[in-house]
Scaffold this motif. Structure first.
Motif, PDB file in Angstrom:
ATOM      1  N   PHE A  89       0.829  -1.200   0.000  1.00 49.56           N
ATOM      2  CA  PHE A  89       0.000   0.000   0.000  1.00 49.56           C
ATOM      3  C   PHE A  89       0.871   1.262   0.000  1.00 49.56           C
ATOM      4  N   THR A  90       2.048   1.188   0.638  1.00 47.29           N
ATOM      5  CA  THR A  90       2.949   2.341   0.673  1.00 47.29           C
ATOM      6  C   THR A  90       3.374   2.737  -0.729  1.00 47.29           C
ATOM      7  N   LEU A  91       3.687   1.757  -1.560  1.00 50.63           N
ATOM      8  CA  LEU A  91       4.062   2.053  -2.948  1.00 50.63           C
ATOM      9  C   LEU A  91       2.909   2.704  -3.705  1.00 50.63           C
ATOM     10  N   ILE A  92       1.711   2.183  -3.490  1.00 54.28           N
ATOM     11  CA  ILE A  92       0.546   2.740  -4.171  1.00 54.28           C
ATOM     12  C   ILE A  92       0.270   4.164  -3.694  1.00 54.28           C
ATOM     13  N   CYS A  93       0.360   4.389  -2.384  1.00 57.85           N
ATOM     14  CA  CYS A  93       0.121   5.728  -1.836  1.00 57.85           C
ATOM     15  C   CYS A  93       1.174   6.717  -2.322  1.00 57.85           C
ATOM     16  N   GLY A  94       2.391   6.227  -2.540  1.00 59.83           N
ATOM     17  CA  GLY A  94       3.451   7.111  -3.019  1.00 59.83           C
ATOM     18  C   GLY A  94       3.143   7.735  -4.369  1.00 59.83           C
ATOM     19  N   LEU A  95       2.252   7.107  -5.138  1.00 59.87           N
ATOM     20  CA  LEU A  95       1.879   7.657  -6.446  1.00 59.87           C
ATOM     21  C   LEU A  95       1.218   9.021  -6.304  1.00 59.87           C
ATOM     22  N   PHE A  96       0.552   9.258  -5.161  1.00 58.33           N
ATOM     23  CA  PHE A  96      -0.110  10.544  -4.946  1.00 58.33           C
ATOM     24  C   PHE A  96       0.900  11.687  -4.823  1.00 58.33           C
ATOM     25  N   TRP A  97       2.140  11.366  -4.477  1.00 60.57           N
ATOM     26  CA  TRP A  97       3.191  12.380  -4.347  1.00 60.57           C
ATOM     27  C   TRP A  97       4.191  12.312  -5.493  1.00 60.57           C
ATOM     28  N   GLY A  98       3.782  11.700  -6.605  1.00 60.63           N
ATOM     29  CA  GLY A  98       4.625  11.687  -7.793  1.00 60.63           C
ATOM     30  C   GLY A  98       5.671  10.602  -7.845  1.00 60.63           C
ATOM     31  N   HIS A  99       5.638   9.659  -6.905  1.00 57.39           N
ATOM     32  CA  HIS A  99       6.612   8.564  -6.948  1.00 57.39           C
ATOM     33  C   HIS A  99       6.284   7.637  -8.126  1.00 57.39           C
ATOM     34  N   ARG A 100       7.317   7.093  -8.727  1.00 56.21           N
ATOM     35  CA  ARG A 100       7.138   6.165  -9.836  1.00 56.21           C
ATOM     36  C   ARG A 100       7.687   4.810  -9.441  1.00 56.21           C
ATOM     37  N   ASN A 101       6.874   3.795  -9.613  1.00 58.15           N
ATOM     38  CA  ASN A 101       7.289   2.450  -9.238  1.00 58.15           C
ATOM     39  C   ASN A 101       7.970   1.737 -10.392  1.00 58.15           C
ATOM     40  N   THR A 102       8.950   0.919 -10.059  1.00 57.54           N
ATOM     41  CA  THR A 102       9.650   0.133 -11.074  1.00 57.54           C
ATOM     42  C   THR A 102       8.818  -1.099 -11.420  1.00 57.54           C
ATOM     43  N   GLY A 103       9.237  -1.786 -12.495  1.00 56.27           N
ATOM     44  CA  GLY A 103       8.549  -3.016 -12.877  1.00 56.27           C
ATOM     45  C   GLY A 103       8.610  -4.063 -11.784  1.00 56.27           C
ATOM     46  N   LEU A 104       9.748  -4.128 -11.072  1.00 61.60           N
ATOM     47  CA  LEU A 104       9.898  -5.083  -9.981  1.00 61.60           C
ATOM     48  C   LEU A 104       8.936  -4.771  -8.845  1.00 61.60           C
ATOM     49  N   GLU A 105       8.754  -3.486  -8.566  1.00 58.96           N
ATOM     50  CA  GLU A 105       7.827  -3.089  -7.504  1.00 58.96           C
ATOM     51  C   GLU A 105       6.380  -3.391  -7.876  1.00 58.96           C
ATOM     52  N   TRP A 106       6.026  -3.148  -9.126  1.00 60.38           N
ATOM     53  CA  TRP A 106       4.659  -3.485  -9.561  1.00 60.38           C
ATOM     54  C   TRP A 106       4.428  -4.988  -9.503  1.00 60.38           C
ATOM     55  N   ALA A 107       5.459  -5.766  -9.834  1.00 61.89           N
ATOM     56  CA  ALA A 107       5.346  -7.225  -9.726  1.00 61.89           C
ATOM     57  C   ALA A 107       5.114  -7.625  -8.278  1.00 61.89           C
ATOM     58  N   GLY A 108       5.811  -6.942  -7.359  1.00 60.00           N
ATOM     59  CA  GLY A 108       5.618  -7.214  -5.941  1.00 60.00           C
ATOM     60  C   GLY A 108       4.219  -6.866  -5.483  1.00 60.00           C
ATOM     61  N   ILE A 109       3.671  -5.756  -5.992  1.00 59.61           N
ATOM     62  CA  ILE A 109       2.305  -5.355  -5.645  1.00 59.61           C
ATOM     63  C   ILE A 109       1.304  -6.412  -6.111  1.00 59.61           C
ATOM     64  N   LEU A 110       1.467  -6.872  -7.337  1.00 60.44           N
ATOM     65  CA  LEU A 110       0.547  -7.884  -7.862  1.00 60.44           C
ATOM     66  C   LEU A 110       0.661  -9.195  -7.084  1.00 60.44           C
ATOM     67  N   LEU A 111       1.905  -9.584  -6.756  1.00 61.65           N
ATOM     68  CA  LEU A 111       2.097 -10.801  -5.979  1.00 61.65           C
ATOM     69  C   LEU A 111       1.482 -10.652  -4.592  1.00 61.65           C
ATOM     70  N   GLY A 112       1.610  -9.462  -4.017  1.00 61.02           N
ATOM     71  CA  GLY A 112       1.016  -9.216  -2.709  1.00 61.02           C
ATOM     72  C   GLY A 112      -0.500  -9.291  -2.743  1.00 61.02           C
ATOM     73  N   LEU A 113      -1.099  -8.801  -3.822  1.00 62.57           N
ATOM     74  CA  LEU A 113      -2.550  -8.884  -3.954  1.00 62.57           C
ATOM     75  C   LEU A 113      -3.008 -10.336  -4.051  1.00 62.57           C
ATOM     76  N   VAL A 114      -2.208 -11.161  -4.742  1.00 68.72           N
ATOM     77  CA  VAL A 114      -2.514 -12.590  -4.799  1.00 68.72           C
ATOM     78  C   VAL A 114      -2.470 -13.177  -3.390  1.00 68.72           C
TER      79      VAL A 114
END
Length: 296
Positions: free
Chosen positions: A111-136
């Protein structure tokens, strides 16, 4: 040299507080709510801890927060403690096992990575993969018997994780008081809010807390609040967000083991697989943030 030695020791102590002490609070909360109403326990915990810490700091000459700092601390305290910790307390009161509650909160870094988008943070492909794996992992966790038996508790722990993550990211951009005074102000405001909520919901003591109930409150005040929460706020200001939130893949293991040994809790196959998936996801998103930036 002395200051160079103190800093690593302080850092090690702060991580120990997050990893071990905070991991144990899930079991202590469960013990506490056997005799205390959940919001009354949480509100008393933070009001006492915040007042004690504030008094000590003022005695040592630390200036009182300005109105702007009180307001900022109140907003972060509401998100982290009222919604975050209060949500976990209510979830455990609704029947969610302490280990499962800790495992649900393990998705805070996602959730921290997702919330960081509100402040202009950009996630890497590895981080997005981690988010998807976490949702699973979260889906698997909700397929387990413990959360299926309490949909209300499942919603609460996910809500708690999301608000904790948002507050953690937002805290880096607000004019909070310096040092431990930020923790004191946040706990005082959150404690008063939760005690008010407890009164409005009609919570009351049905029996004396007894030795175990008072011991649980004392442990949560001293170790879970003053020590561990202050350590977390310190790390948020002094290390990378991934490092500060790395407790998320240690706390579940500590909480599950303590719950099995001391509270006769049982974790099913779905929860076990979910724990492996969620912790793998947290490690995955943390890897690039732990790397040292290249010097130019």
């Amino acid at each position: 040299m002395p200051s160079a030695r103190r800093f690593p020791l302080l850092l090690i102590g702060a991580f120990f507080a997050l990893y071990v002490i905070w991991g144990s609070t899930y079991l202590v909360i469960r013990i506490g709510i056997e005799t205390w109403p959940p919001l009354l326990l949480a509100g008393s915990r933070f009001t006492i801890a915040g007042t004690l810490l504030y008094a000590v700091l003022r005695f040592r000459g630390v200036p009182s927060p300005t109105w702007q700092q009180w307001r900022a601390a109140g907003m972060i305290g509401f998100l982290l403690l009222v919604c975050g910790n209060g949500g976990v307390s209510l979830a455990e009161h609704a029947g969610v096992a302490s280990g499962v509650a800790a495992l649900s909160v393990a998705v805070v870094p996602l959730f921290t990575l997702i919330c960081g988008l509100f402040w202009g943070h950009r996630n890497t492909g590895l981080e997005w993969a981690g988010i998807l794996l976490g949702l699973v992992g979260m889906i698997l966790l909700n397929l387990g018997s413990n959360l299926q038996a309490s949909p209300y508790g499942a919603a609460l722990v996910i809500f708690a994780a999301a608000t904790w993550a948002f507050g953690s990211v937002w805290s880096r951009y607000l004019p909070l008081p310096a040092g431990p005074m930020a923790s004191a102000a946040e706990m005082i405001v959150a404690g008063v809010v939760m005690l008010t909520g407890s009164a409005l919901m009609g919570e009351h003591m049905a029996q004396s807390p007894g030795v175990a109930g008072w011991a649980a409150l004392a442990y949560l005040v001293v170790f879970g609040s003053i020590v561990a929460f202050s350590a977390y706020m310190y790390l948020l200001k002094n290390v990378r967000p991934a490092a500060a939130t790395s407790y998320a893949y240690v706390n579940p293991v500590v909480a599950v083991l303590l719950g099995i040994v001391f509270a006769d809790e049982h974790i099913g196959m779905a929860e076990s697989v979910a724990m492996t998936v969620i912790i793998s996801a947290v490690v995955l998103i943390g890897l690039p943030q732990w790397r040292k930036p290249k010097t130019v």
